[in-house]
Motif scaffolding. Sequence first.
Motif, short mmCIF file in Angstrom:
data_model
loop_
_atom_site.label_atom_id
_atom_site.label_comp_id
_atom_site.label_asym_id
_atom_site.label_seq_id
_atom_site.Cartn_x
_atom_site.Cartn_y
_atom_site.Cartn_z
N VAL A 166 32.33 -7.25 7.85
CA VAL A 166 32.07 -6.89 9.24
C VAL A 166 30.56 -6.86 9.44
CG1 VAL A 166 32.22 -5.08 10.98
CG2 VAL A 166 34.17 -5.54 9.50
N SER A 167 30.08 -7.65 10.38
CA SER A 167 28.64 -7.65 10.68
C SER A 167 28.21 -6.26 11.12
CB SER A 167 28.36 -8.66 11.81
OG SER A 167 27.02 -8.53 12.26
N TYR A 168 27.11 -5.78 10.54
CA TYR A 168 26.60 -4.47 10.95
C TYR A 168 25.09 -4.50 11.06
CZ TYR A 168 25.73 -3.61 5.91
OH TYR A 168 25.30 -3.69 4.61
N GLN A 169 24.58 -3.63 11.89
CA GLN A 169 23.14 -3.56 12.15
C GLN A 169 22.70 -2.11 12.03
OE1 GLN A 169 22.00 -5.37 15.85
NE2 GLN A 169 19.82 -5.34 15.37
N ILE A 170 21.58 -1.90 11.36
CA ILE A 170 21.03 -0.55 11.22
C ILE A 170 20.29 -0.17 12.49
CG2 ILE A 170 19.51 0.97 9.90
CD1 ILE A 170 21.87 0.01 8.27
N VAL A 171 20.61 0.99 13.03
CA VAL A 171 19.91 1.53 14.20
C VAL A 171 19.31 2.88 13.79
CG1 VAL A 171 20.11 2.36 16.57
CG2 VAL A 171 21.45 0.37 15.83
N LEU A 172 18.01 2.96 13.80
CA LEU A 172 17.33 4.22 13.49
C LEU A 172 17.34 5.11 14.72
CD1 LEU A 172 14.23 2.82 11.54
CD2 LEU A 172 16.35 3.74 10.58
N THR A 173 17.74 6.35 14.55
CA THR A 173 17.78 7.31 15.66
C THR A 173 16.62 8.30 15.56
OG1 THR A 173 19.22 8.84 14.44
CG2 THR A 173 20.30 7.13 15.78
N LYS A 174 16.40 9.04 16.65
CA LYS A 174 15.41 10.12 16.69
C LYS A 174 14.00 9.61 16.35
CE LYS A 174 19.13 13.24 15.35
NZ LYS A 174 19.61 14.35 14.51
N VAL A 227 16.31 -4.48 12.18
CA VAL A 227 16.52 -3.04 12.27
C VAL A 227 15.95 -2.54 13.59
CG1 VAL A 227 15.94 -0.80 11.25
CG2 VAL A 227 16.47 -2.74 9.77
N LEU A 228 16.76 -1.84 14.36
CA LEU A 228 16.31 -1.32 15.65
C LEU A 228 15.98 0.16 15.54
CD1 LEU A 228 18.92 -2.92 18.10
CD2 LEU A 228 16.58 -3.66 17.68
N ALA A 229 14.95 0.58 16.25
CA ALA A 229 14.58 2.00 16.31
C ALA A 229 14.82 2.50 17.73
CB ALA A 229 13.12 2.19 15.92
N THR A 230 15.41 3.69 17.84
CA THR A 230 15.76 4.23 19.16
C THR A 230 15.47 5.72 19.25
OG1 THR A 230 18.03 4.80 18.49
CG2 THR A 230 17.67 2.57 19.37
N SER A 272 17.25 8.70 21.79
CA SER A 272 18.13 9.05 22.91
C SER A 272 17.41 9.96 23.90
CB SER A 272 19.39 9.75 22.39
OG SER A 272 20.12 8.89 21.54
N GLU A 273 16.42 10.69 23.43
CA GLU A 273 15.69 11.62 24.30
C GLU A 273 14.71 10.90 25.22
OE1 GLU A 273 13.90 15.07 22.69
OE2 GLU A 273 15.67 15.70 21.57
N THR A 274 13.95 9.95 24.68
CA THR A 274 12.93 9.27 25.46
C THR A 274 13.38 7.93 26.02
OG1 THR A 274 11.96 8.06 23.60
CG2 THR A 274 11.19 10.31 23.96
N GLY A 275 14.47 7.40 25.49
CA GLY A 275 14.94 6.09 25.92
C GLY A 275 14.32 4.94 25.16
N PHE A 276 13.46 5.25 24.20
CA PHE A 276 12.82 4.21 23.40
C PHE A 276 13.87 3.37 22.67
CE2 PHE A 276 11.19 2.97 19.16
CZ PHE A 276 10.16 2.12 19.55
N GLY A 277 13.79 2.05 22.79
CA GLY A 277 14.69 1.15 22.09
C GLY A 277 16.07 1.01 22.70
N ILE A 278 16.41 1.82 23.69
CA ILE A 278 17.75 1.76 24.29
C ILE A 278 17.98 0.45 25.05
CG2 ILE A 278 19.33 2.85 25.93
CD1 ILE A 278 18.98 4.39 23.30
N PRO A 279 17.02 -0.04 25.85
CA PRO A 279 17.23 -1.33 26.52
C PRO A 279 17.48 -2.47 25.54
CG PRO A 279 15.39 -0.16 27.52
CD PRO A 279 15.74 0.59 26.28
N GLU A 280 16.76 -2.48 24.43
CA GLU A 280 16.93 -3.54 23.44
C GLU A 280 18.31 -3.47 22.78
OE1 GLU A 280 12.69 -2.98 24.29
OE2 GLU A 280 14.28 -1.58 23.74
N LEU A 281 18.78 -2.25 22.51
CA LEU A 281 20.11 -2.09 21.92
C LEU A 281 21.19 -2.52 22.89
CD1 LEU A 281 21.97 -1.25 19.65
CD2 LEU A 281 21.72 1.14 20.37
#
Length: 215
Positions: free
Chosen positions: A151-159, A189-192, A194-203
């Motif tokens: 299963v294809s998976y992608q790492i998403v860094l939170t906080k 690897v995506l960095a996001t 949830s508080e500031t919205g950073f990286g959310i548009p890209e995800l």
Amino acid sequence: MSEEEQYAEALEAARVLFARPVSFVMGAVSVAQLPPDELPEVAFAGRSNVGKSSLINALVGQKYLARASNEPGRTRELNFFLLNDAMHMVDLPGYGWARASKTTVKKFQNLGRDYLRGRPNLKRAYLLIDSRHGLKEVDNEPMDALDKAAVSYQIVLTKADKIKPAELAKVIEATQNAIKKRPAAHPVVLATSSETGFGIPELRLEIMQTCEVSL
């Protein structure tokens, strides 16, 4: 149209998609309860305190769609959310519970594995990792399971807002190096946050393109 303009247009299309109606469909405690596999879907996995509910809420611009619990590990079902009648987002049970019994842990780990192995419409799993800690030993098991299930998976860094940009860059680089030899891992690897919205548009755009959903 320049590449920058095309990318900006794609980001806007993804923003509009995730602003469309979204609803909680069901919480499944067994594979037999899963909804029909007619729509493309993506799944979110991660340790029980990594911020999965917060990320899902940030993606759709709602505060309470996915319910975060004060007690880590309370999400012990496969929670399905329907976006724009076009795709599902699935919140998988968290792992790494400190308080749960071994029997309980095994039960819900098996539920997640069975889902990953038997869901042909699953386009990608997003494995959430706390950017303050990076990959840990406990994260190897779900990555092994995803690799085994192909299963294809992608790492998403939170906080990502919790650490300095230079530290975040190091975590991204270390994570990319750690997954290089994993067959099912997406190399980006995506960095996001949830508080500031950073990286959310890209995800949002990644998910939209992965599911091949158009407005």
